[in-house]
Design a protein around this motif. Structure first.
Motif, PDB file in Angstrom:
ATOM      1  N   THR A 112       0.968  -1.159  -0.088  1.00 29.21           N
ATOM      2  CA  THR A 112      -0.026  -0.036  -0.022  1.00 29.21           C
ATOM      3  C   THR A 112       0.969   1.242   0.111  1.00 29.21           C
ATOM      4  N   PRO A 113       0.514   2.264  -0.347  1.00 30.20           N
ATOM      5  CA  PRO A 113       1.287   3.697  -0.435  1.00 30.20           C
ATOM      6  C   PRO A 113       1.708   3.857   0.673  1.00 30.20           C
ATOM      7  N   SER A 114       1.072   3.783   1.828  1.00 31.84           N
ATOM      8  CA  SER A 114       1.945   4.181   3.217  1.00 31.84           C
ATOM      9  C   SER A 114       1.693   2.919   4.220  1.00 31.84           C
ATOM     10  N   PRO A 115       2.434   2.849   5.191  1.00 29.66           N
ATOM     11  CA  PRO A 115       2.220   1.741   5.870  1.00 29.66           C
ATOM     12  C   PRO A 115       1.178   2.218   7.113  1.00 29.66           C
ATOM     13  N   ALA A 116       0.487   1.179   7.764  1.00 32.76           N
ATOM     14  CA  ALA A 116      -0.310   1.539   8.810  1.00 32.76           C
ATOM     15  C   ALA A 116      -0.020   2.307   9.828  1.00 32.76           C
ATOM     16  N   ASP A 117      -0.725   3.287  10.363  1.00 31.09           N
ATOM     17  CA  ASP A 117      -0.215   4.359  11.286  1.00 31.09           C
ATOM     18  C   ASP A 117       0.586   3.829  12.652  1.00 31.09           C
ATOM     19  N   GLY A 118      -0.426   2.992  13.055  1.00 27.30           N
ATOM     20  CA  GLY A 118      -0.056   2.051  14.253  1.00 27.30           C
ATOM     21  C   GLY A 118       1.483   1.622  14.221  1.00 27.30           C
ATOM     22  N   ILE A 119       1.794   0.850  13.283  1.00 27.36           N
ATOM     23  CA  ILE A 119       2.847   0.242  13.106  1.00 27.36           C
ATOM     24  C   ILE A 119       4.090   1.214  12.636  1.00 27.36           C
ATOM     25  N   GLY A 120       3.567   2.083  12.021  1.00 26.56           N
ATOM     26  CA  GLY A 120       4.768   3.367  11.655  1.00 26.56           C
ATOM     27  C   GLY A 120       5.234   3.941  12.905  1.00 26.56           C
ATOM     28  N   GLU A 121       4.307   4.025  13.789  1.00 26.33           N
ATOM     29  CA  GLU A 121       4.592   4.690  15.266  1.00 26.33           C
ATOM     30  C   GLU A 121       5.478   3.750  15.984  1.00 26.33           C
ATOM     31  N   GLU A 122       5.084   2.488  15.886  1.00 23.86           N
ATOM     32  CA  GLU A 122       6.265   1.582  16.813  1.00 23.86           C
ATOM     33  C   GLU A 122       7.657   1.749  16.132  1.00 23.86           C
ATOM     34  N   ILE A 123       7.671   2.226  14.831  1.00 29.40           N
ATOM     35  CA  ILE A 123       8.964   1.914  14.333  1.00 29.40           C
ATOM     36  C   ILE A 123       9.755   3.167  14.727  1.00 29.40           C
ATOM     37  N   VAL A 124       8.881   4.337  14.594  1.00 22.10           N
ATOM     38  CA  VAL A 124       9.407   5.645  14.829  1.00 22.10           C
ATOM     39  C   VAL A 124       9.999   5.584  16.304  1.00 22.10           C
ATOM     40  N   ASP A 125       9.233   5.162  17.300  1.00 23.71           N
ATOM     41  CA  ASP A 125       9.283   5.106  18.755  1.00 23.71           C
ATOM     42  C   ASP A 125      10.416   4.217  19.091  1.00 23.71           C
ATOM     43  N   ALA A 126      10.778   3.002  18.006  1.00 23.48           N
ATOM     44  CA  ALA A 126      12.290   2.433  18.213  1.00 23.48           C
ATOM     45  C   ALA A 126      13.077   3.082  17.855  1.00 23.48           C
ATOM     46  N   GLY A 127      12.996   4.187  17.207  1.00 20.63           N
ATOM     47  CA  GLY A 127      14.274   4.899  16.671  1.00 20.63           C
ATOM     48  C   GLY A 127      14.642   4.770  15.214  1.00 20.63           C
ATOM     49  N   TYR A 128      13.714   3.978  14.346  1.00 15.42           N
ATOM     50  CA  TYR A 128      14.236   3.528  13.119  1.00 15.42           C
ATOM     51  C   TYR A 128      13.478   4.610  12.048  1.00 15.42           C
ATOM     52  N   ALA A 129      14.177   4.955  11.070  1.00 14.24           N
ATOM     53  CA  ALA A 129      13.631   5.514   9.973  1.00 14.24           C
ATOM     54  C   ALA A 129      12.914   4.573   8.991  1.00 14.24           C
ATOM     55  N   LEU A 130      11.975   5.149   8.100  1.00 18.30           N
ATOM     56  CA  LEU A 130      11.417   4.157   7.209  1.00 18.30           C
ATOM     57  C   LEU A 130      11.159   4.853   5.914  1.00 18.30           C
ATOM     58  N   ALA A 131      11.659   4.407   4.901  1.00 23.58           N
ATOM     59  CA  ALA A 131      11.375   4.669   3.744  1.00 23.58           C
ATOM     60  C   ALA A 131      10.524   3.693   3.065  1.00 23.58           C
ATOM     61  N   SER A 132       9.400   3.993   2.657  1.00 26.94           N
ATOM     62  CA  SER A 132       8.330   3.118   2.118  1.00 26.94           C
ATOM     63  C   SER A 132       7.694   3.374   0.914  1.00 26.94           C
ATOM     64  N   VAL A 133       7.706   2.133   0.098  1.00 23.26           N
ATOM     65  CA  VAL A 133       7.354   2.525  -1.384  1.00 23.26           C
ATOM     66  C   VAL A 133       6.395   1.307  -1.578  1.00 23.26           C
ATOM     67  N   CYS A 134       5.266   1.868  -2.336  1.00 25.74           N
ATOM     68  CA  CYS A 134       4.251   0.931  -2.873  1.00 25.74           C
ATOM     69  C   CYS A 134       4.648   0.098  -4.113  1.00 25.74           C
ATOM     70  N   TYR A 135       4.809  -0.994  -4.136  1.00 26.12           N
ATOM     71  CA  TYR A 135       5.320  -1.997  -4.991  1.00 26.12           C
ATOM     72  C   TYR A 135       4.615  -1.531  -6.604  1.00 26.12           C
ATOM     73  N   GLN A 136       3.613  -1.525  -6.579  1.00 23.24           N
ATOM     74  CA  GLN A 136       2.838  -1.172  -8.038  1.00 23.24           C
ATOM     75  C   GLN A 136       3.170   0.322  -8.529  1.00 23.24           C
ATOM     76  N   ASP A 137       3.842   1.262  -7.563  1.00 21.36           N
ATOM     77  CA  ASP A 137       4.171   2.394  -8.095  1.00 21.36           C
ATOM     78  C   ASP A 137       5.367   2.366  -8.917  1.00 21.36           C
ATOM     79  N   ILE A 138       6.076   1.333  -8.715  1.00 18.78           N
ATOM     80  CA  ILE A 138       7.315   0.981  -9.054  1.00 18.78           C
ATOM     81  C   ILE A 138       7.166   0.340 -10.668  1.00 18.78           C
ATOM     82  N   ALA A 139       6.358  -0.573 -10.657  1.00 21.14           N
ATOM     83  CA  ALA A 139       6.128  -1.236 -11.900  1.00 21.14           C
ATOM     84  C   ALA A 139       4.877  -2.082 -11.666  1.00 21.14           C
ATOM     85  N   ALA A 140       3.813  -1.997 -12.574  1.00 21.24           N
ATOM     86  CA  ALA A 140       2.599  -2.759 -12.039  1.00 21.24           C
ATOM     87  C   ALA A 140       2.631  -4.281 -11.955  1.00 21.24           C
ATOM     88  N   ASP A 141       1.921  -4.792 -11.287  1.00 19.70           N
ATOM     89  CA  ASP A 141       1.915  -6.406 -10.899  1.00 19.70           C
ATOM     90  C   ASP A 141       0.888  -6.973 -11.868  1.00 19.70           C
TER      91      ASP A 141
END
Ligand code: GCU
Length: 357
Positions: A112-141
């Motif tokens: 999906t275009p952006s990861p779910a808010d809840g899990i995004g917050e877990e990642i941020v709280d743990a101190g990690y950055a997140l570069a997230s890409v929706c695969y179909q934006d790269i090339a269609a499936d």
């Protein structure tokens, strides 16, 4: 039966033997073998990426200065990739936790275009950055004759031109190019991660791009972490179906499980001696947790040759709920079916914290 016996009953092609028959018993010979394996996996499985020289540019289109309640900032970016002949672009988002820079990060291949808010917050709280890409934006499936997205950098021939997995994984590396030089990110601690078909993709990205210090495959199954030989659930014949044939190169389907000139422990071993994390789910019979686990054991040979520990295990297939976090290959088996659970994320983060990766 020991796990070693179980692996040997799969009759796998020898990871540590060069095509000319020499045994691989030094780090130098492993480098040669690794190149051979890269050629085998490109020619017979994933296809070759474009050989065009490309440049990448990351453009910030919009910036949220306070995302996740002000704990992070999120840039909505466009990655532009240019060659002498073509140009393509896709969007991705970059979320960086505040006050914890340079931050270790994930290049996360998402459905999906952006990861779910809840899990995004877990990642941020743990101190990690997140570069997230929706695969179909790269090339269609879907079958598009490689006319959408990055596919256009290299046309499709019936044999060894890139399948979609290779295109999506190549994009993960281009994101890394686009981020390079960003002082808010810790490039010693870059991970690539995906689930299912995107777990297969993450494995390819980590295998071929040594800048990824950690590769994370979640329930990637057939064509991912799982050994093909002796696999239950999904088989090559299933992957040949309409929805997935396009993920691989054409040569792959010339083979049966028995005649494949490789098995998936080759793909996993390409990440040695860096870090690899494989998650399975206990009821995911289509992916086949046991074959994912045995693949990690088989790949461990390469890690050990290079002086690191591969998968450290207790001598038998782990019980549901177990995390094996000691070695450079980490493995977890969570309860449940085929989806990317917050437990998978938490286990990956725990593994990263343990190894400072
Ligand atoms: C199908 C396919 C799998 C794949 C999965 C997914 O189930 O058979 O190989 O991993 O889709 O990507 O969701």
């Amino acid at each position: 039966m020991t796990l070693k016996d179980e692996v040997s009953q799969r009759h796998l092609p020898d990871l540590l033997r060069l095509l000319d028959g020499r045994t691989v018993n030094t780090a130098e010979l492993w480098q040669q073998r690794r190149e051979e394996i890269a050629g085998i996996l490109s020619g017979e499985f994933a296809g070759y990426p474009t050989r065009l020289r490309v440049s990448t540019e990351k453009k910030v289109m919009r910036c949220e200065k306070d995302s996740y309640g002000g704990k992070a900032m999120t840039e909505h970016c466009l990655l532009i990739i240019r060659s002498d002949f073509s140009e393509a672009a896709f969007p991705f988002t970059l979320t960086i936790p505040k006050g914890k820079n340079p931050a270790p990060f994930f290049v996360y291949l998402a459905f999906t275009p952006s990861p779910a808010d809840g899990i995004g917050e877990e990642i941020v709280d743990a101190g990690y950055a997140l570069a997230s890409v929706c695969y179909q934006d790269i090339a269609a499936d879907y079958f598009d004759n490689h006319m959408t997205g990055l596919g256009r950098f290299c046309t499709r021939n019936p044999y060894d031109s890139w399948g979609k997995l290779r295109i999506w994984s190549w994009a993960a590396s281009r994101i890394l190019d686009g981020l390079t030089g960003d002082e808010r990110l810790d490039f010693e601690r870059a991970a690539v991660m995906g689930h299912s078909r995107l777990g297969k993709t993450a494995l390819l990205a980590g295998a071929f791009d040594e800048r990824f210090a950690l590769t994370v495959s979640c329930q990637s199954g057939a064509g991912g972490a799982a050994l093909f030989r002796g696999k239950t659930g999904e088989r090559i014949e299933n992957l040949r179906g309409e929805g997935s044939r396009l993920w691989f190169d054409g040569n792959f389907f010339q083979h049966s499980e028995e005649t494949l000139p490789f098995d998936q422990h080759f793909l996993l071993a390409m990440t040695a001696p860096r870090y690899l994390y494989v998650t399975s789910a206990s009821e995911d019979n289509w992916a086949d947790p046991k074959s994912e686990f045995l693949s990690c054991i088989a790949a461990s040979e390469a890690f050990e040759l290079l002086g690191t520990e591969g998968l450290r295990h207790g001598g038998e297939f782990p019980e549901t709920g177990t995390c094996l976090h000691e070695g450079h290959i980490g493995y977890s088996l969570r309860r449940g079916t085929h989806y990317l659970s917050r437990d998978d994320w938490k286990n990956v983060i725990a593994y990263r914290e343990k190894h400072m990766i």
